[in-house]
Write a protein that holds these residues in place. Structure first.
Motif, PDB file in Angstrom:
ATOM      1  N   UNK A 219       0.822  -1.227   0.000  1.00 34.40           N
ATOM      2  CA  UNK A 219       0.000   0.000   0.000  1.00 34.40           C
ATOM      3  C   UNK A 219       0.848   1.265   0.000  1.00 34.40           C
ATOM      4  N   UNK A 220       0.379   2.244  -0.761  1.00 31.09           N
ATOM      5  CA  UNK A 220       1.049   3.547  -0.780  1.00 31.09           C
ATOM      6  C   UNK A 220       0.452   4.378   0.353  1.00 31.09           C
ATOM      7  N   UNK A 221       1.266   5.179   1.018  1.00 28.85           N
ATOM      8  CA  UNK A 221       0.738   6.018   2.117  1.00 28.85           C
ATOM      9  C   UNK A 221      -0.269   7.009   1.553  1.00 28.85           C
ATOM     10  N   UNK A 222      -1.424   7.087   2.233  1.00 27.54           N
ATOM     11  CA  UNK A 222      -2.498   7.915   1.699  1.00 27.54           C
ATOM     12  C   UNK A 222      -2.731   9.157   2.562  1.00 27.54           C
ATOM     13  N   UNK A 223      -3.256  10.204   1.921  1.00 27.15           N
ATOM     14  CA  UNK A 223      -3.651  11.414   2.675  1.00 27.15           C
ATOM     15  C   UNK A 223      -5.147  11.347   2.941  1.00 27.15           C
ATOM     16  N   UNK A 224      -5.743  12.479   3.305  1.00 25.97           N
ATOM     17  CA  UNK A 224      -7.166  12.472   3.713  1.00 25.97           C
ATOM     18  C   UNK A 224      -8.078  11.772   2.687  1.00 25.97           C
TER      19      UNK A 224
ATOM     20  N   UNK B  80      -5.381   3.865   0.373  1.00 27.31           N
ATOM     21  CA  UNK B  80      -6.589   4.614   0.776  1.00 27.31           C
ATOM     22  C   UNK B  80      -7.490   3.710   1.629  1.00 27.31           C
ATOM     23  N   UNK B  81      -7.700   2.475   1.155  1.00 26.11           N
ATOM     24  CA  UNK B  81      -8.591   1.541   1.855  1.00 26.11           C
ATOM     25  C   UNK B  81      -8.097   1.264   3.280  1.00 26.11           C
ATOM     26  N   UNK B  82      -6.793   1.105   3.421  1.00 24.58           N
ATOM     27  CA  UNK B  82      -6.259   0.809   4.755  1.00 24.58           C
ATOM     28  C   UNK B  82      -6.378   2.015   5.680  1.00 24.58           C
ATOM     29  N   UNK B  83      -6.152   3.213   5.132  1.00 21.49           N
ATOM     30  CA  UNK B  83      -6.298   4.418   5.967  1.00 21.49           C
ATOM     31  C   UNK B  83      -7.772   4.582   6.382  1.00 21.49           C
ATOM     32  N   UNK B  84      -8.666   4.336   5.436  1.00 21.98           N
ATOM     33  CA  UNK B  84     -10.101   4.468   5.740  1.00 21.98           C
ATOM     34  C   UNK B  84     -10.522   3.467   6.812  1.00 21.98           C
ATOM     35  N   UNK B  85     -10.024   2.237   6.682  1.00 26.44           N
ATOM     36  CA  UNK B  85     -10.456   1.215   7.640  1.00 26.44           C
ATOM     37  C   UNK B  85      -9.844   1.451   9.023  1.00 26.44           C
TER      38      UNK B  85
END
Ligand SMILES: [Zn+2]
Length: 453
Positions: free
Chosen positions: A330-335, A377-382
């Motif tokens: 996973x790529x690091x995601x922002x908001x 994005x999915x991992x940050x959201x979860x």
């Protein structure tokens, strides 16, 4: 920008903390005399999400959730069980913390216990007596509601209605029927501490006021809890703290709605209370958490047989999408969209819809670079929702359910059709295998799937 519905103004407001360098939140915790039920889990999960959101925005967030280990309900339970009071409170405090951990709830900054804070409680009561907001009568100390003209400002109940509406028998030593107890005498069999008013114990409301002052300060940003606490508990906390500290208690009052069972209020008399400890024998904590997020926190949440099945199936679907992409870094995601939904008065149903949309995008993506971005994005959201925190393989291996009801089977068939429609054949096969393992064979016909036991 965080927006929250403030019970005080009855409006959605933009959140502006008193001090952005140090944001403070207090949520009334459990009275430890029995196992927590699903209604106790709802505020814990909602304020866990709010805590994560605040921590992402502000450098320091102090969150306190108390344990009430002095209460007449505790004394009664101990007597009934013939159990030592501190054994009983210790046992149920541990059970509560275990249930919270099982729901993926992160530890608040402080978990103060009433029994550790009796001197702060006595100090606050003394101050209220000194300022003529409280009086001593018949070995009790009572808050004088008439001394605080703003009494009723949280619940929007008028003082005169409260007084005339009081149906319970009023103790003769009270000046006013809505005056409430700050301190009461204890007999030899009841826990008690020495005080300027004799050996006794605190009332429930003053405990929170004193612990808020000690751990967070005179005025806090957010005070939360279930809507059943608005009156009298939060109204009384507000009266005590405002009078003792000469400053507001909380800028934002946030309350969650009830959990009902088949549209009925959960109650002892209807014998329909869902205990977390029982539920976890059948379902995993993450599924329970997911189900609790399915309704907006201010709306009632109806719990029924399909609530848990839907949650379990949704998580199986999401985990199987992650399993399909297990080798993608996973790529690091922002908001993300989920955060935007949560910033909008903790809108969890919309946040779940956004999470699904991200999962579908991941499923459709062809190039690895795009997959990597969407997985981030999915991992940050979860993370913010507190789900999908396990290894997909580990989750899916344990997801086979035993003894399925017709309703549950039809639900699984629907999930399988959806998976096939989304070309998620791995998930469709997994559901078919799950059904087969439970003795259910299925046959795909033209427009429908038939099943037999
Ligand atoms: Zn409280």
């Amino acid at each position: 920008m965080l927006k929250l519905f403030n019970t005080f103004s009855k409006k959605i407001e933009i959140f502006k903390p008193i001090n952005p360098e140090r944001v403070t939140m207090y949520v009334c915790g459990p009275t430890v005399y029995n196992h927590p039920h699903i209604g106790n889990a709802r505020p814990a999960v909602i304020f866990d999400i709010l805590f994560k959101i605040l921590k992402d925005i502000y450098p320091e967030v102090i969150y306190a959730r108390n344990i009430t280990d002095v209460d007449d309900k505790i004394n009664d339970a101990a007597k009934k069980n013939k159990e030592n009071i501190s054994n009983l409170t210790q046992r149920y405090s541990t059970a509560y913390e275990e249930d919270m951990k099982n729901l993926g709830i992160i530890q608040p900054t402080f978990i103060p216990k009433v029994t550790d804070n009796i001197s702060s409680i006595i100090d606050m009561i003394s101050k209220l007596v000194e300022l003529n907001h409280a009086y001593v009568a018949n070995n009790h100390v009572l808050f004088d509601v008439e001394s605080f003209p703003k009494y009723g400002e949280i619940s929007k109940l008028k003082q005169k209605d409260l007084i005339s509406g009081a149906r319970i028998e009023v103790a003769p030593y009270k000046k006013n029927s809505s005056d409430f107890v700050l301190w009461k005498p204890s007999d030899n069999d009841t826990p008690g501490w020495s005080s300027p008013w004799g050996r006794g114990r605190p009332g429930w409301h003053i405990e929170c006021s004193a612990m808020i002052k000690k751990f967070l300060g005179n005025s806090i940003d957010i005070h939360g809890g279930g809507q059943d606490l608005i009156f009298p508990h939060h109204e009384n906390e507000n009266a005590q703290s405002t009078c003792a500290n000469n400053s507001i208690l909380a800028k934002y009052w946030i309350h969650n709605g009830f959990v009902t069972f088949n549209k009925k209020k959960m109650s002892k008399s209807l014998d329909n209370i869902i205990i977390l400890n029982d539920l976890k024998n059948k379902y995993r904590g993450e599924s329970i958490r997911f189900a609790l997020l399915s309704a907006h926190y201010r709306q009632p949440l109806d719990w029924n047989d399909t609530t848990m099945m839907n949650a379990e199936n949704s998580l199986n679907n999401l985990y199987s999408i992650l399993l399909n992409n297990v080798d993608i870094k996973p790529k690091i995601s922002r908001q993300t969209n989920v955060e935007k939904n949560l910033l909008n008065d903790i809108n969890t149903p919309e946040a779940i819809a956004s999470l699904y949309s991200t999962a579908r995008d991941l499923q459709k993506a062809k190039k690895n670079s795009l997959k990597s971005e969407i997985k981030g994005i999915l991992l940050r959201e979860s993370y913010f929702l507190g789900i999908l925190q396990k290894e997909p393989n580990e989750w899916l291996q344990k997801s086979d359910l035993l003894s399925l009801t017709d309703k549950e089977i039809n639900n699984l068939i629907r999930q399988r059709s959806l998976a096939r429609k989304n070309k998620n054949f791995q998930e469709a096969d997994r559901i078919r295998k799950n059904l087969l393992d439970n003795g259910i064979s299925i046959k795909d016909e033209k427009d429908e799937t038939r099943w037999t036991r």
